[in-house]
Design a protein around this motif. Structure first.
Motif, mmCIF file in Angstrom:
data_model
loop_
_atom_site.group_PDB
_atom_site.id
_atom_site.type_symbol
_atom_site.label_atom_id
_atom_site.label_comp_id
_atom_site.label_asym_id
_atom_site.label_seq_id
_atom_site.Cartn_x
_atom_site.Cartn_y
_atom_site.Cartn_z
ATOM 1 N N ASP A 150 0.823 -1.210 0.000
ATOM 2 C CA ASP A 150 0.000 0.000 0.000
ATOM 3 C C ASP A 150 0.858 1.262 0.000
ATOM 4 O O ASP A 150 0.388 2.342 -0.374
ATOM 5 C CB ASP A 150 -0.924 0.014 1.219
ATOM 6 N N LEU A 151 2.117 1.125 0.404
ATOM 7 C CA LEU A 151 3.026 2.272 0.427
ATOM 8 C C LEU A 151 3.810 2.416 -0.877
ATOM 9 O O LEU A 151 4.238 3.515 -1.221
ATOM 10 C CB LEU A 151 4.008 2.142 1.594
ATOM 11 N N THR A 152 4.029 1.297 -1.566
ATOM 12 C CA THR A 152 4.887 1.334 -2.757
ATOM 13 C C THR A 152 4.157 1.038 -4.067
ATOM 14 O O THR A 152 4.577 1.490 -5.128
ATOM 15 C CB THR A 152 6.033 0.319 -2.606
ATOM 16 N N PHE A 153 3.080 0.259 -3.966
ATOM 17 C CA PHE A 153 2.332 -0.116 -5.190
ATOM 18 C C PHE A 153 0.881 -0.370 -4.792
ATOM 19 O O PHE A 153 0.413 -1.515 -4.805
ATOM 20 C CB PHE A 153 2.956 -1.354 -5.812
ATOM 21 N N PRO A 154 0.121 0.664 -4.455
ATOM 22 C CA PRO A 154 -1.264 0.499 -3.990
ATOM 23 C C PRO A 154 -2.131 -0.271 -4.982
ATOM 24 O O PRO A 154 -2.019 -0.078 -6.202
ATOM 25 C CB PRO A 154 -1.754 1.943 -3.822
ATOM 26 N N ASP A 155 -2.975 -1.142 -4.446
ATOM 27 C CA ASP A 155 -3.935 -1.945 -5.222
ATOM 28 C C ASP A 155 -3.277 -2.986 -6.118
ATOM 29 O O ASP A 155 -3.954 -3.629 -6.930
ATOM 30 C CB ASP A 155 -4.846 -1.054 -6.080
ATOM 31 N N ALA A 156 -1.974 -3.182 -5.965
ATOM 32 C CA ALA A 156 -1.302 -4.184 -6.797
ATOM 33 C C ALA A 156 -1.831 -5.582 -6.509
ATOM 34 O O ALA A 156 -1.907 -6.424 -7.413
ATOM 35 C CB ALA A 156 0.207 -4.139 -6.556
ATOM 36 N N ASN A 157 -2.200 -5.829 -5.261
ATOM 37 C CA ASN A 157 -2.682 -7.167 -4.904
ATOM 38 C C ASN A 157 -3.980 -7.535 -5.626
ATOM 39 O O ASN A 157 -4.296 -8.708 -5.800
ATOM 40 C CB ASN A 157 -2.897 -7.260 -3.390
ATOM 41 N N LYS A 158 -4.742 -6.517 -6.065
ATOM 42 C CA LYS A 158 -5.995 -6.776 -6.778
ATOM 43 C C LYS A 158 -5.753 -7.204 -8.226
ATOM 44 O O LYS A 158 -6.662 -7.699 -8.890
ATOM 45 C CB LYS A 158 -6.886 -5.536 -6.746
ATOM 46 N N LEU A 159 -4.527 -7.005 -8.691
ATOM 47 C CA LEU A 159 -4.212 -7.352 -10.074
ATOM 48 C C LEU A 159 -3.858 -8.822 -10.244
ATOM 49 O O LEU A 159 -3.950 -9.365 -11.335
ATOM 50 C CB LEU A 159 -3.031 -6.499 -10.567
ATOM 51 N N PHE A 160 -3.438 -9.451 -9.154
ATOM 52 C CA PHE A 160 -2.970 -10.830 -9.235
ATOM 53 C C PHE A 160 -3.772 -11.678 -8.253
ATOM 54 O O PHE A 160 -3.514 -11.665 -7.051
ATOM 55 C CB PHE A 160 -1.479 -10.910 -8.910
ATOM 56 N N THR A 161 -4.742 -12.391 -8.759
ATOM 57 C CA THR A 161 -5.649 -13.153 -7.891
ATOM 58 C C THR A 161 -5.644 -14.651 -8.184
ATOM 59 O O THR A 161 -6.470 -15.384 -7.666
ATOM 60 C CB THR A 161 -7.094 -12.627 -8.055
ATOM 61 N N SER A 162 -4.712 -15.096 -9.015
ATOM 62 C CA SER A 162 -4.663 -16.525 -9.328
ATOM 63 C C SER A 162 -4.305 -17.322 -8.076
ATOM 64 O O SER A 162 -3.471 -16.891 -7.271
ATOM 65 C CB SER A 162 -3.620 -16.800 -10.416
ATOM 66 N N PRO A 163 -4.917 -18.494 -7.864
ATOM 67 C CA PRO A 163 -4.587 -19.311 -6.690
ATOM 68 C C PRO A 163 -3.177 -19.865 -6.793
ATOM 69 O O PRO A 163 -2.569 -19.906 -7.867
ATOM 70 C CB PRO A 163 -5.625 -20.440 -6.751
ATOM 71 N N ALA A 164 -2.648 -20.285 -5.657
ATOM 72 C CA ALA A 164 -1.306 -20.862 -5.626
ATOM 73 C C ALA A 164 -1.276 -22.157 -6.427
ATOM 74 O O ALA A 164 -2.270 -22.886 -6.509
ATOM 75 C CB ALA A 164 -0.880 -21.124 -4.194
ATOM 76 N N LYS A 165 -0.127 -22.465 -7.002
ATOM 77 C CA LYS A 165 0.027 -23.706 -7.743
ATOM 78 C C LYS A 165 0.190 -24.871 -6.777
ATOM 79 O O LYS A 165 0.353 -24.687 -5.565
ATOM 80 C CB LYS A 165 1.238 -23.604 -8.674
ATOM 81 N N SER A 166 0.159 -26.081 -7.307
ATOM 82 C CA SER A 166 0.245 -27.277 -6.464
ATOM 83 C C SER A 166 1.559 -27.366 -5.714
ATOM 84 O O SER A 166 1.639 -27.994 -4.655
ATOM 85 C CB SER A 166 0.051 -28.529 -7.326
ATOM 86 N N ASN A 167 2.607 -26.719 -6.246
ATOM 87 C CA ASN A 167 3.903 -26.738 -5.558
ATOM 88 C C ASN A 167 4.062 -25.586 -4.576
ATOM 89 O O ASN A 167 5.140 -25.402 -3.991
ATOM 90 C CB ASN A 167 5.046 -26.703 -6.577
#
Length: 282
Positions: A150-167
């Protein structure tokens, strides 16, 4: 019998008569063997009642059961609530031992005998406990990373919502490369698209130009604090921590699946309507 960290206090009182005064038993193989022999040498029927204390009581219960003694493991809540009619709340090992002994005498014929779990179920239970803790830590680390972004790249987390891979790999690793919005906005859209394409190919994600343009637009319009070495260090370390814990979660999950498949009821449970791997393993 009560269980402090290094030693045990014992109060054994069948039918109101104390036949052994409290004595210390170190939590070692030899001392537990000697305890078992001493209890087996008593006249009449001998029953050992232990309070469940996480994992700490399990080796003790196993050794005494393996020696041929009747062992019962009781929920501490039952002991705590038993005969709790005093206004004074005295809490000592000696008092606890007497209370457990009185509980034992009162419930003598209704005590449930302890039976060691088979290796597979015990391993599955321990693995699930670690899995739960790792999932909780992963959630905490994700929230911590979002707060820093939120201090360096606000809302960046909303851009990447793919679930974690099996590994266990998550797309949050992109923040290690593009930890600040200026890492993107300082480039042209085409230059960033090329870098983003390389990142997707390296980490096994599908590249689309529309997604690249969306990320670029977000970076250009971000209101961020100035770049600093400290912010870079914090975010990159948080990403590394999250990656390590996510891989642990995946490893625990894979091991739980392997253990579960060895249980006779696994196929029956998995065939139930609405039960998938997540619910079945829990």
């Amino acid at each position: 019998m009560t269980f402090p960290k290094e030693e045990h206090g014992l109060c054994y009182a069948p039918f109101g008569e104390v036949v052994l005064e409290p004595f210390e038993v170190l939590h070692t193989a030899q001392n537990l063997h000697d305890l078992a022999e001493k209890l087996k040498a008593l006249d009449g029927e001998t029953r050992v009642v232990l309070e469940a204390t996480g994992n700490y009581h399990k080796p003790v219960a196993f050794v005494l059961h393996d020696a041929g003694l009747f062992v019962s493991v009781v929920n501490p809540v039952l002991i705590h609530d038993y005969d709790n009619n005093s206004l004074r709340r005295v809490k000592t090992d000696r008092k606890d031992a007497v209370k457990i002994a009185n509980y034992t005498l009162d419930k003598w014929t209704r005590l449930r005998q302890y039976l060691p779990e088979d290796d597979t179920r015990l391993a599955l239970k321990n693995c699930y406990r670690q899995y739960q803790q790792a999932v909780a830590i992963r959630t905490m680390l994700k929230n911590n990373l979002i707060s820093s972004l939120d201090l360096t790249f606000p809302d960046a987390n909303k851009l990447f919502t793919s679930p974690a891979k099996s590994n266990g790999c998550e797309n949050g690793s992109i923040y290690r490369r593009f930890w600040h919005s200026e890492c993107i906005s300082s480039l042209s859209a085409n230059a960033f698209a090329k870098k983003y394409l390389k990142w997707c190919q390296k980490h096994g994600y599908v590249f689309t130009r529309s997604k690249s343009d969306e990320i670029y637009a977000c970076a250009v319009n971000s209101a961020s604090l100035p770049k600093s070495p400290t912010s870079k260090l914090l975010i990159q370390q948080q990403v590394a921590q999250l990656k390590a814990v996510s891989q642990s979660v995946a490893a625990f999950r894979q091991e739980m699946l392997r253990l579960s498949q060895q249980l006779p009821e696994f196929d029956t449970v998995m065939e139930m309507y609405g039960v998938g791997p997540s619910l079945g393993l829990s």
